[in-house]
Design a protein around this motif. Structure first.
Motif, short mmCIF file in Angstrom:
data_model
loop_
_atom_site.label_atom_id
_atom_site.label_comp_id
_atom_site.label_asym_id
_atom_site.label_seq_id
_atom_site.Cartn_x
_atom_site.Cartn_y
_atom_site.Cartn_z
N MET A 1 28.23 -15.29 37.74
CA MET A 1 29.22 -15.22 36.69
C MET A 1 30.48 -15.93 37.17
O MET A 1 30.98 -15.66 38.26
CB MET A 1 29.52 -13.76 36.34
CG MET A 1 30.59 -13.59 35.33
SD MET A 1 31.01 -11.86 35.16
CE MET A 1 31.27 -11.76 33.45
N PHE A 2 30.97 -16.81 36.38
CA PHE A 2 32.21 -17.54 36.66
C PHE A 2 33.03 -17.53 35.38
O PHE A 2 32.82 -18.33 34.48
CB PHE A 2 31.88 -18.97 37.10
CG PHE A 2 33.06 -19.73 37.65
CD1 PHE A 2 33.44 -19.57 38.96
CD2 PHE A 2 33.77 -20.59 36.84
CE1 PHE A 2 34.52 -20.27 39.48
CE2 PHE A 2 34.86 -21.30 37.35
CZ PHE A 2 35.22 -21.14 38.67
N ALA A 3 33.92 -16.55 35.27
CA ALA A 3 34.69 -16.39 34.04
C ALA A 3 36.09 -15.91 34.34
O ALA A 3 36.33 -15.20 35.31
CB ALA A 3 34.00 -15.39 33.12
N ARG A 4 37.02 -16.32 33.47
CA ARG A 4 38.42 -15.88 33.50
C ARG A 4 39.11 -16.33 34.79
O ARG A 4 39.91 -15.60 35.37
CB ARG A 4 38.54 -14.38 33.28
CG ARG A 4 37.68 -13.82 32.21
CD ARG A 4 38.13 -13.67 30.83
NE ARG A 4 39.44 -13.14 30.54
CZ ARG A 4 40.03 -13.45 29.39
NH1 ARG A 4 39.45 -14.26 28.54
NH2 ARG A 4 41.20 -12.96 29.10
N ASN A 5 38.82 -17.53 35.22
CA ASN A 5 39.46 -18.13 36.38
C ASN A 5 40.52 -19.12 35.91
O ASN A 5 40.40 -19.70 34.84
CB ASN A 5 38.43 -18.87 37.24
CG ASN A 5 37.40 -17.93 37.79
OD1 ASN A 5 37.69 -17.20 38.73
ND2 ASN A 5 36.22 -17.92 37.21
N VAL A 6 41.54 -19.32 36.72
CA VAL A 6 42.58 -20.30 36.43
C VAL A 6 42.32 -21.51 37.31
O VAL A 6 42.36 -21.42 38.53
CB VAL A 6 43.99 -19.72 36.69
CG1 VAL A 6 45.05 -20.79 36.48
CG2 VAL A 6 44.24 -18.53 35.78
N LEU A 7 42.06 -22.64 36.69
CA LEU A 7 41.75 -23.87 37.41
C LEU A 7 42.79 -24.91 37.03
O LEU A 7 42.66 -25.65 36.06
CB LEU A 7 40.33 -24.35 37.05
CG LEU A 7 39.26 -23.30 37.35
CD1 LEU A 7 38.03 -23.51 36.52
CD2 LEU A 7 38.94 -23.32 38.83
N THR A 8 43.86 -24.95 37.81
CA THR A 8 44.99 -25.83 37.51
C THR A 8 44.56 -27.29 37.55
O THR A 8 44.00 -27.75 38.54
CB THR A 8 46.12 -25.59 38.52
OG1 THR A 8 46.46 -24.21 38.49
CG2 THR A 8 47.34 -26.43 38.19
N GLY A 9 44.79 -27.97 36.46
CA GLY A 9 44.45 -29.39 36.37
C GLY A 9 42.97 -29.66 36.22
O GLY A 9 42.55 -30.81 36.23
N GLY A 10 42.17 -28.62 36.10
CA GLY A 10 40.72 -28.80 35.96
C GLY A 10 40.32 -29.29 34.59
O GLY A 10 41.12 -29.34 33.66
N SER A 11 39.07 -29.65 34.47
CA SER A 11 38.53 -30.12 33.20
C SER A 11 37.57 -29.07 32.65
O SER A 11 36.58 -28.74 33.29
CB SER A 11 37.78 -31.44 33.41
OG SER A 11 37.09 -31.78 32.23
N PRO A 12 37.83 -28.56 31.47
CA PRO A 12 36.95 -27.54 30.89
C PRO A 12 35.50 -28.00 30.74
O PRO A 12 34.59 -27.19 30.75
CB PRO A 12 37.57 -27.27 29.52
CG PRO A 12 38.96 -27.76 29.60
CD PRO A 12 38.98 -28.85 30.63
N ALA A 13 35.29 -29.30 30.67
CA ALA A 13 33.93 -29.81 30.45
C ALA A 13 32.97 -29.45 31.57
O ALA A 13 31.78 -29.32 31.35
CB ALA A 13 33.98 -31.33 30.27
N GLY A 14 33.48 -29.27 32.77
CA GLY A 14 32.62 -29.01 33.91
C GLY A 14 32.42 -27.54 34.24
O GLY A 14 31.82 -27.21 35.26
N TYR A 15 32.93 -26.64 33.40
CA TYR A 15 32.90 -25.21 33.71
C TYR A 15 32.43 -24.39 32.52
O TYR A 15 32.54 -24.82 31.37
CB TYR A 15 34.31 -24.74 34.11
CG TYR A 15 34.80 -25.39 35.37
CD1 TYR A 15 34.48 -24.86 36.62
CD2 TYR A 15 35.55 -26.56 35.33
CE1 TYR A 15 34.92 -25.45 37.78
CE2 TYR A 15 35.98 -27.16 36.49
CZ TYR A 15 35.66 -26.60 37.71
OH TYR A 15 36.08 -27.20 38.87
N PRO A 16 31.93 -23.18 32.79
CA PRO A 16 31.55 -22.29 31.69
C PRO A 16 32.77 -21.92 30.84
O PRO A 16 33.92 -22.02 31.29
CB PRO A 16 31.01 -21.04 32.39
CG PRO A 16 30.74 -21.46 33.80
CD PRO A 16 31.66 -22.59 34.09
N ALA A 17 32.51 -21.46 29.64
CA ALA A 17 33.58 -21.00 28.75
C ALA A 17 34.29 -19.81 29.38
O ALA A 17 33.81 -19.23 30.36
CB ALA A 17 32.99 -20.61 27.40
N GLU A 18 35.39 -19.43 28.83
CA GLU A 18 36.19 -18.28 29.28
C GLU A 18 36.87 -18.50 30.62
O GLU A 18 37.01 -17.59 31.42
CB GLU A 18 35.38 -16.98 29.30
CG GLU A 18 35.11 -16.46 27.91
CD GLU A 18 34.87 -14.96 27.91
OE1 GLU A 18 35.61 -14.22 28.58
OE2 GLU A 18 33.94 -14.55 27.22
#
Length: 77
Positions: A1-18
């Motif tokens: 499970m990888f959810a509700r993380n803060v990824l500064t400057g990251g791209s949402p396209a490469g990560y699960p929702a939330e």
């Protein structure tokens, strides 16, 4: 499970929702980033936004306590 993380400057396209993708660390809402206080302020959009209802990220006070114990060898004062 990888959810509700803060990824500064990251791209949402490469990560699960939330997950969260602020454009810079300045927009995260730290208490005093310039002075090294990385606790989330109550005004931060990530305050109490974790999967467990706590702040997103590390428990800053617990990490600080553990680091101090590591530095002094775990001795009590």
């Amino acid at each position: 499970m990888f959810a509700r993380n803060v990824l500064t400057g990251g791209s949402p396209a490469g990560y699960p929702a939330e997950n969260f993708f602020p454009t810079s660390a300045d927009t995260v809402g730290f208490v005093d980033r310039a002075s090294g206080n990385y606790r989330l302020s109550a005004a931060s959009p990530y305050y109490n936004a974790g999967t467990d209802g706590a702040n997103v990220g590390a428990d800053y006070d617990s990490v600080k306590t553990a680091a101090a114990a590591a530095i002094d060898g775990g001795r009590s004062s």
